[in-house]
Design an enzyme around this catalytic site. Sequence first.
Site, PDB file in Angstrom:
ATOM      1  N   CYS A   1       0.793  -1.239   0.000  1.00  0.00           N
ATOM      2  CA  CYS A   1       0.000   0.000   0.000  1.00  0.00           C
ATOM      3  C   CYS A   1       0.819   1.280   0.000  1.00  0.00           C
ATOM      4  O   CYS A   1       0.677   2.114  -0.901  1.00  0.00           O
ATOM      5  CB  CYS A   1      -0.926   0.021   1.206  1.00  0.00           C
ATOM      6  SG  CYS A   1      -2.298  -1.097   1.035  1.00  0.00           S
TER       7      CYS A   1
HETATM    8  C1  UDX Z   1      -0.570  -0.016   5.516  1.00  0.00           C
HETATM    9  C2  UDX Z   1      -1.452   0.910   6.356  1.00  0.00           C
HETATM   10  O1  UDX Z   1      -0.995   0.910   7.707  1.00  0.00           O
HETATM   11  C3  UDX Z   1      -2.907   0.468   6.290  1.00  0.00           C
HETATM   12  O2  UDX Z   1      -3.717   1.377   7.005  1.00  0.00           O
HETATM   13  C4  UDX Z   1      -3.332   0.444   4.821  1.00  0.00           C
HETATM   14  O3  UDX Z   1      -4.649   0.057   4.665  1.00  0.00           O
HETATM   15  C5  UDX Z   1      -2.418  -0.494   4.047  1.00  0.00           C
HETATM   16  O4  UDX Z   1      -1.051  -0.064   4.196  1.00  0.00           O
HETATM   17  P1  UDX Z   1       0.555  -2.407   5.796  1.00  0.00           P
HETATM   18  O5  UDX Z   1       0.971  -2.296   4.359  1.00  0.00           O
HETATM   19  O6  UDX Z   1       0.021  -3.700   6.286  1.00  0.00           O
HETATM   20  O7  UDX Z   1      -0.573  -1.298   6.121  1.00  0.00           O
HETATM   21  O8  UDX Z   1       1.850  -2.030   6.633  1.00  0.00           O
HETATM   22  P2  UDX Z   1       2.219  -1.146   7.897  1.00  0.00           P
HETATM   23  O9  UDX Z   1       2.120  -1.947   9.130  1.00  0.00           O
HETATM   24  O10 UDX Z   1       1.525   0.156   7.887  1.00  0.00           O
HETATM   25  O11 UDX Z   1       3.790  -0.902   7.567  1.00  0.00           O
HETATM   26  C6  UDX Z   1       4.188  -0.371   6.304  1.00  0.00           C
HETATM   27  C7  UDX Z   1       5.679  -0.355   6.163  1.00  0.00           C
HETATM   28  O12 UDX Z   1       6.252   0.672   6.981  1.00  0.00           O
HETATM   29  C8  UDX Z   1       6.395  -1.639   6.593  1.00  0.00           C
HETATM   30  O13 UDX Z   1       7.425  -1.911   5.662  1.00  0.00           O
HETATM   31  C9  UDX Z   1       6.975  -1.317   7.944  1.00  0.00           C
HETATM   32  O14 UDX Z   1       8.129  -2.070   8.252  1.00  0.00           O
HETATM   33  C10 UDX Z   1       7.304   0.163   7.789  1.00  0.00           C
HETATM   34  N1  UDX Z   1       7.298   0.920   9.033  1.00  0.00           N
HETATM   35  C11 UDX Z   1       6.144   1.048   9.748  1.00  0.00           C
HETATM   36  C12 UDX Z   1       8.458   1.569   9.451  1.00  0.00           C
HETATM   37  O15 UDX Z   1       9.510   1.479   8.807  1.00  0.00           O
HETATM   38  N2  UDX Z   1       8.417   2.321  10.583  1.00  0.00           N
HETATM   39  C13 UDX Z   1       7.281   2.460  11.326  1.00  0.00           C
HETATM   40  O16 UDX Z   1       7.322   3.173  12.347  1.00  0.00           O
HETATM   41  C14 UDX Z   1       6.110   1.811  10.897  1.00  0.00           C
END
Ligand code: UDX
Length: 447
Positions: free
Chosen positions: A270
């Site tokens: 996403c």
């Molecule tokens: C995301 C959104 O959170 C969700 O609301 C939407 O509908 C779909 O996209 P998701 O793709 O499951 O969800 O991942 P998420 O848990 O949000 O993490 C996204 C990426 O950011 C991951 O690669 C994670 O490792 C990274 N991340 C997240 C960080 O590097 N630092 C953080 O503090 C949080």
Amino acid sequence: MKIGIIGLGFVGLSYAVVFASKGYNVVGVDIDVKKVSMISNRVSPFYEDGMKELLETTIGKTFTATTNYDSLRDADLVFVTVNAPTREDGSQDLLQLESAIRELAWVFCNAAHRPIIVIKTTVLPGTTRRMAKLFSELSGKKVPEEMGFAFSPEFLREGCAIRDVLNPSRVIIGALDEDTAESLTKFFREFYIKVGSNPPILVMSPEEAELVKYASNAFLAMRISFANSIADVCEEIPGCDVGRVLEAVGLDPRIGKEYLKPGLGYGGSCLPKDLKALIRFTEDLRLSPILFKAVQRINEDRIEKVIKILERELGDLRGKKVAVLGLAFKPGTDDIRDSQALKLVLKLLNKGARVYVHDPMALTNAKRILGNRVEYLKSLDKVLEYADIAIIATGWDHYKQIPLLVERKDIRTKLIIDSRRILCLDELSRMQNKGLKVIVLGTNLGK
Ligand code: UDX
């Protein structure tokens, strides 16, 4: 009430099993015969926490999966959760969505009742209205008089999708007309009463609702890139650790602590795709998306940063034995879509390194992309036995045992880069005493 769900990916299937578990009659439609057959046999096509249990209790009872759109004829409410990928140029590929709307036009052209179609696929502002028009032209049905149309974004995180369906931060309803907005508000209120949660329900125009999703994901990406920028600054200041700095920053209630974890950057199905689409959309509006582009650029640079550290420490990477620990885009999933770790592997291969990979869950998916270009290791012991350098690229808890392994064994690995900051800083000096150099992104302690 009968609910249809089109597209049984992690979003569609999560809604399907949860609705079915609360007593709704749910029909899930997907064009992928293999997927439908797996689901019908109580097997989830992907890993999602809690999915297996809900699938087992609902399939064949309140939940049926099928490839046949005809089963939706008497549905009252249909959620569309198919994919809408972002193309390389940032434009949106709506083929799957348009095809679902075409099928629905055929299914509902003679409907005596007034069903509601809710698009949940992330689409750019204006798309839901265009899909309603397409539906109306093909089916001959008047929208909104004979057919309700709305957009309602999902905010599900992989790994906790079921929990997010049950307990969302908010429900957004972007309906084309008031009747549809009222019916959907009533539906969600009743559903969340059954579930025992009470999320705010916001009604707005479809275009606003569509933009809410992009704005939310861009904001999350922006926070992560912000954290990564502060991490870079910390590395240049002796005695500085970004963890402590951002913990203190996040205690300000105006800021908050979520999505401020620095590391190798964000990936997944996403955040990267939605930001890219938002950039293109903004440019199409003749605006300049400088903030969004900076967020994207900072994220891309995370991989280059690790490569630079490696080259600084090892010189030419050709023939060097490098292990990448973690391939999933985040811990708790086997999904490797737009994974930063995977991009790092590809970069290392380009540089001529000999690459070993390890992941507790995602090796099968990774094999489809990496084939025999890398060596797959099933245990951490083997990683430390074979590789000169190991990079923690996905923050699995599993890798927290590295200090213990280092203490117990003689290892080959001379350098560990912790790009996800999962190792405990207190343990670094003990590992360093064993002759192992550990570099943690965002930290300048003891340099
Ligand atoms: C995301 C959104 O959170 C969700 O609301 C939407 O509908 C779909 O996209 P998701 O793709 O499951 O969800 O991942 P998420 O848990 O949000 O993490 C996204 C990426 O950011 C991951 O690669 C994670 O490792 C990274 N991340 C997240 C960080 O590097 N630092 C953080 O503090 C949080």
